[in-house]
Write an enzyme that holds these catalytic residues in place. Structure first.
Site, mmCIF file in Angstrom:
data_model
loop_
_atom_site.group_PDB
_atom_site.id
_atom_site.type_symbol
_atom_site.label_atom_id
_atom_site.label_comp_id
_atom_site.label_asym_id
_atom_site.label_seq_id
_atom_site.Cartn_x
_atom_site.Cartn_y
_atom_site.Cartn_z
ATOM 1 N N GLU A 101 8.408 -7.475 -67.233
ATOM 2 C CA GLU A 101 8.586 -8.786 -66.611
ATOM 3 C C GLU A 101 8.014 -9.858 -67.547
ATOM 4 O OE1 GLU A 101 8.563 -9.617 -62.501
ATOM 5 O OE2 GLU A 101 8.096 -7.557 -61.957
ATOM 6 N N GLU A 134 -2.834 -7.048 -59.524
ATOM 7 C CA GLU A 134 -1.736 -7.549 -58.693
ATOM 8 C C GLU A 134 -1.923 -7.120 -57.236
ATOM 9 O OE1 GLU A 134 2.051 -5.919 -59.821
ATOM 10 O OE2 GLU A 134 3.149 -7.491 -58.784
HETATM 11 C C1 BGC Z 1 5.949 -10.575 -59.950
HETATM 12 C C2 BGC Z 1 5.213 -11.551 -59.101
HETATM 13 C C3 BGC Z 1 6.217 -12.465 -58.499
HETATM 14 C C4 BGC Z 1 7.014 -11.614 -57.600
HETATM 15 C C5 BGC Z 1 7.994 -12.337 -56.753
HETATM 16 C C6 BGC Z 1 6.817 -9.766 -59.073
HETATM 17 O O1 BGC Z 1 7.525 -8.807 -59.742
HETATM 18 O O2 BGC Z 1 5.118 -9.802 -60.724
HETATM 19 O O3 BGC Z 1 4.007 -11.875 -59.382
HETATM 20 O O4 BGC Z 1 5.784 -13.628 -57.945
HETATM 21 O O5 BGC Z 1 7.647 -10.554 -58.293
HETATM 22 O O6 BGC Z 1 8.310 -11.570 -55.785
#
Ligand code: BGC
Length: 972
Positions: A471, A740
């Site tokens: 990402e 996270e």
């Molecule tokens: C990200 C997040 C993001 C989210 C949205 C994830 O994959 O890492 O931090 O805001 O997706 O749903």
């Protein structure tokens, strides 16, 4: 002699910037003074083409004003590629005149795009396939015949480029030209190469890789998102001593080749075959006969802008702390810190030896290196040795998120790795560190470090969600929740200016905002994510007083609010469409990413918040009609929020923590209803034994609303909570960055799913804002942004937090709020920069008892105002350093009373024992415990469940207070 000095001159947030492409750049400065209460009375700016200022181009004369930030240059039109010297002097409120400050300068780059004479060039596709994986090298030899006075290169590329001149890398930037919404904007960099050129032959070299432009981005294996061809464009301007000029540009006469970098990808790493190095490729006399031709290609973008952001650089190097063999037999090296960057290593190896580094963030519970959470990102660096002695290598066009690396093929590694041959290079946007936060609690200090590391690792040219998996994208929601904390820690003026401009560039015609900026993922306009359009520019304005950016973004902010307004049938409620909701909230369904708070509540709350900020922005920008219009819209949204989500009797219809948090934080309820909702929020936290259940939306504000609605002790308990889920839980698990997921590593050592489990995700680091603004009390009066009027009002954290010191380097200078509490005394050390004032609260102080630098308050120098309030002594003071001391009447310990809650007694093993000895059932029967834990001690008296007499309650209280006195005495 007294001191009044102008220092820290900046132009567009930068010290002596080379490449400014604005016609009216803004100048700012700080003032140093040895007198308290210094304010700027007037200033004078001179701008000149010469360092001697013999004949200034612009002289403001003496301007009576206290403005020292963002003064627009307003002299004769600026000319491209010119250095403008500037100097400033000020007069203060004591009638003192400073000397001229040291001279600073800014230099214009290309003010008009027609000045680009260079062509975009790319290897001839008939000779080198445009999709070839290896990094391209391009070179051009040229001759200069005269004495050089100065020389600049303006360069950009699609893909990533590195520039070389006569064998050396030019500048220390990495990952240039940075990541923008390439279809709409691309940055160029300016390099001063005066000292790198020779009279006679010179060679410019460029290395060109895929990068964000055409490499793999996002998780669906997408490639070539912006284009299919790498290309570069640059021009070198040489000015000779005799006043003449030469321009060397990228054009079809350049030559190109592939080289040792066989493969380079942001997510996947790099493969470097040192045997393919072409020694001297960017130097004269290199034989480039075998090199191929280049062709001119179509300009890939519409607008080229001078670099806006701080360059990405190596900002620190880290030595590994150990290497070991895992149970699965891997040789692993440990850098002791989850970091973002790359590993540089030195090796002596036979030709053809392949050394492979595979990067990861954590070890699993068995001690094996864990790659699962990287998803498809390979994070693998491979080096093939040329075998000619000592070789040193670090990858060029990629970065990794890691603490550990699995090493393969390093000669002799079976006997251990020579740690001195490895170094971690930390890479991020090189912003100025502007925050310091320290307490007497080492775990909270570690949390602060984790927040800062999370920011470093995720501020790699754009604010990203994570630096390790596939990402690393500019998720809007993450950026908006964290921005306020981020701007405490680092100067993010340039960083966010660039990013919000990209947001505006990528905003959809209907005002919707993509999920990620720059936009590379389909889908748009989730509440709390799209609101970044409003929240981010507003925060840049608040922190730096940047009205120009606010004005520039205003249409984008308004378009977002108007986008929401036309969603669904009810103009004042947002109850349609897709939303991430309270993303990762713990109250959702088992294994779901979505928290339990309904989307329409979150969406309507943020609709109100953005509308409020839009109204306030309109006020700053003197747009009276919009102030009126958005003020009315806000009232209507709030009314509709109440109709929909607040019951007739004043309770919130949704019983999640997050629902309560946003209702309070965004001022959607007032009076008795507000009190009730705050009370209920506190109860919800108690229901979970001082644990949160919030996700991305509720977490950033949870402690904040508790503290401001009278439940500060609960907020502190949440901060200090060590069991899952909590901020310190990850610290107990050895985290060195913010996770996270609250349970990225579960108590039993197993992991939350591979799918979405970053160990370096700054969103929950948003607690930092509360730590600075509430615990340390370092805040501002928002009506006077940029800390022109500082507010210092700490809320103490009890015996676990007897010392707190926070500093922030604002645009005006350093602000410090430092508090030391003993059982007897409170000591506050404060620093207030010149040209600001501060409103201070000395909590629980009595006017007559306070000493400042050993003098009674009434004798203190530079007090503007002073009065006793119920909460303590309130002071309005001017700049300077202060030391206040006063008796700590409340002490640092708890005082147990009949109002103390059962849960608070049970929180501590020792005090719990006392209570259990009187009410044994509390210790053994969980349902009884559940029904009693939120009661006050006094409410236990004469209850059938407890059989506690009044006298016994008094005994309990006496014993508890005795314990507390002993604990506090031990701490002294
Ligand atoms: C990200 C997040 C993001 C989210 C949205 C994830 O994959 O890492 O931090 O805001 O997706 O749903």
């Amino acid at each position: 002699m007294t001191i009044l000095q102008v220092t820290n001159l900046t132009c567009e947030y930068r010290t002596n910037p080379l490449g400014i492409d604005l016609n009216q750049p803004r100048l700012s400065w700080r003032i140093e003074s040895d007198r308290r209460g210094t304010l700027q009375h007037s200033y004078k700016i001179q701008v000149s083409l010469t360092e001697g200022f013999e004949n200034p181009l612009w002289d403001t004369g003496v301007i009576e004003s206290d403005q020292s930030l963002h003064i627009e240059y307003d002299g004769p039109s600026l000319v491209s590629r010119t250095r403008y010297y500037y100097r400033i002097k000020v007069w203060d409120n004591f009638g003192r005149e400073s000397n001229w400050c040291d001279i600073s300068w800014w230099e214009t780059a290309l003010l008009d795009s027609s000045e680009w004479k260079a062509s975009w060039i790319t290897p001839n596709p008939e000779e080198i396939h445009p999709q070839a994986e290896p990094t391209f090298m391009l070179r051009k030899q040229f001759e200069l015949k005269k004495q050089i006075e100065s020389a600049r290169i303006y360069a950009t590329g699609v893909g990533l480029y590195e520039l070389y001149l006569n064998g050396n890398k030019v500048g220390d930037e990495l990952l240039a030209p940075g990541w923008t919404s390439y279809h709409k904007r691309i940055q160029y960099q300016t390099y001063d190469v005066t000292a790198d050129l020779n009279i006679n032959n010179n060679v410019i070299g460029v290395m060109l890789a895929d990068g964000w432009y055409k490499g793999n981005l996002a998780w669906e294996n997408k490639r070539h998102i912006y284009g299919e061809q790498r290309a570069v464009m640059l021009q070198l301007h040489v000015r000779y001593d005799d006043g003449t000029e030469d321009v060397i540009t990228s054009d079809p006469t350049w030559k190109t080749s592939t080289g040792p970098i066989l493969y380079s990808e942001i997510y996947h790493g790099e493969t470097y075959d040192a045997r393919l190095e072409q020694v001297g490729w960017s130097e004269e006399n290199f034989d480039d006969k075998a090199w191929k031709g280049v062709v001119i290609c179509q300009p890939p973008v519409t607008r080229i802008v001078a670099q806006e952001n701080n360059p990405v650089r190596v900002t620190e190097t880290i030595r590994p702390i150990s290497s070991f063999v895992t149970p699965e037999g891997d040789r692993v090296i440990d850098f002791g810190q989850n970091m973002v960057g790359r590993i540089r290593f030195t090796v002596n190896a036979p030709e053809g030896t392949e050394i492979v580094l595979k990067h990861a963030e954590v070890l699993d519970k068995n001690g094996n290196i864990y790659f699962g959470n990287l998803r498809t990102a390979k994070q693998t660096v491979k080096y093939i040795a040329k075998g000619t002695g000592t070789e040193i290598y670090a990858p060029y066009f990629t970065f990794q998120g890691f603490r550990y690396a699995k090493v393969e093929g390093y000669p002799g590694q079976e006997n251990g790795l020579p740690l001195e041959n490895f170094v971690g290079e930390v890479i991020h946007s090189d912003m100025e560190l502007t925050g310091e936060f320290e307490t007497s609690n080492s775990m909270v200090n570690q949390l602060q470090q984790n927040i800062v590391w999370g920011q470093r690792g995720n501020f790699v040219d754009v604010p990203t969600d994570c630096p390790q998996r596939d990402e690393r994208l500019g998720w809007t929601g993450d950026a908006q929740v964290f921005i306020r904390t981020a701007l405490f820690n680092y100067h993010g003026g340039q960083f966010f200016t660039k990013w919000v401009r990209d947001l505006k560039a990528d905003q959809l015609p209907d005002g919707g905002v993509p999920f990620v900026i720059p936009q590379v993922v389909d889908g748009a306009s989730s509440a709390a994510w799209g609101d970044a359009a409003v929240i981010c520019p507003w925060n840049v304005y608040l922190n730096y007083g940047d009205e120009r950016l606010l004005a520039e973004q205003y249409d984008s902010m308004k378009a977002w609010v108007e986008y929401i307004r036309v969603q669904g049938e009810n103009e004042y409620l947002w109850n349609t469409g897709f939303h991430f909701g309270d993303w990762l909230g713990l109250d959702g369904k088992e294994d779901s990413y979505y928290g339990a708070t309904p989307n329409d509540l979150v969406a309507t709350a943020f609709y109100a918040y953005s509308t409020r900020l839009l109204r306030d922005s309109a006020a700053v920008l003197s747009k009276a009609e919009d102030v009126q219009a958005y003020g009315e819209l806000l009232e209507n949204i709030i009314q509709e929020f109440k109709n929909e989500f607040v019951t007739k009797n004043g309770r919130l219809a949704v019983s999640t923590q997050t629902a309560h948090v946003v209702a309070l934080m965004f001022d959607l309820v007032e009076g008795k209803v507000r009190e009730r909702i705050a009370h209920d929020l506190n109860e919800l936290v108690l229901d979970h034994d001082y644990h949160l259940t919030t996700g991305f939306v509720g977490t950033p504000y949870l402690c904040f609303v508790l503290s401001i609605t009278g439940y500060h002790e609960t907020a502190v308990k949440l901060l200090l909570q060590k069991t899952y889920p909590s901020w310190l839980y990850s610290v107990t698990k050895g985290a060195t960055t913010i996770w996270e997921h609250w349970d990225g590593i579960k108590p039993d050592g197993s992991f939350w799913s591979d799918d979405m489990n970053s160990y370096n995700h700054y969103a929950y680091g948003a607690i930092g804002d509360w730590m600075y603004r509430v615990l340390a009390g370092l805040d501002m009066d928002e009506a006077k942004p940029a800390y022109k009027r500082i507010r210092i009002q700490p809320k103490f954290g009890g015996k676990e937090l007897t010392f707190i010191r926070a500093s922030h380097y604002s645009m005006y200078g350093k602000i410090t709020s430092s508090w030391n509490l003993s059982n007897e005394e409170v000591t506050a050390e404060l620093e207030i920069p010149a040209n600001t004032t501060a409103q201070i609260l000395l909590p629980n102080a009595k006017l007559e008892d306070v000493k400042e630098s050993n003098k009674a308050l009434v004798d203190m120098d530079s007090i503007i105002d002073i009065y006793q309030t119920e909460d303590g002594v309130s002071l309005e003071i001017g700049s300077g350093s202060y030391c206040f001391v006063y008796p700590n009447e409340k002490g640092i310990g708890l005082v147990y009373t009949p109002d103390t809650k059962v849960i608070d007694i049970l929180a501590d093993e020792k005090t719990a024992k006392v209570l259990v000895s009187y009410i044994p059932k509390i210790g053994s029967n969980t349902s009884i415990l559940a029904s009693l834990k939120k009661l006050k001690l006094g409410e236990l008296v004469d209850q059938p469940l407890t059989n506690l007499s009044f006298e016994q309650m008094e005994e309990v209280i006496e014993k508890l207070n005795q314990f507390e006195r002993e604990t506090v005495a031990l701490k002294q």
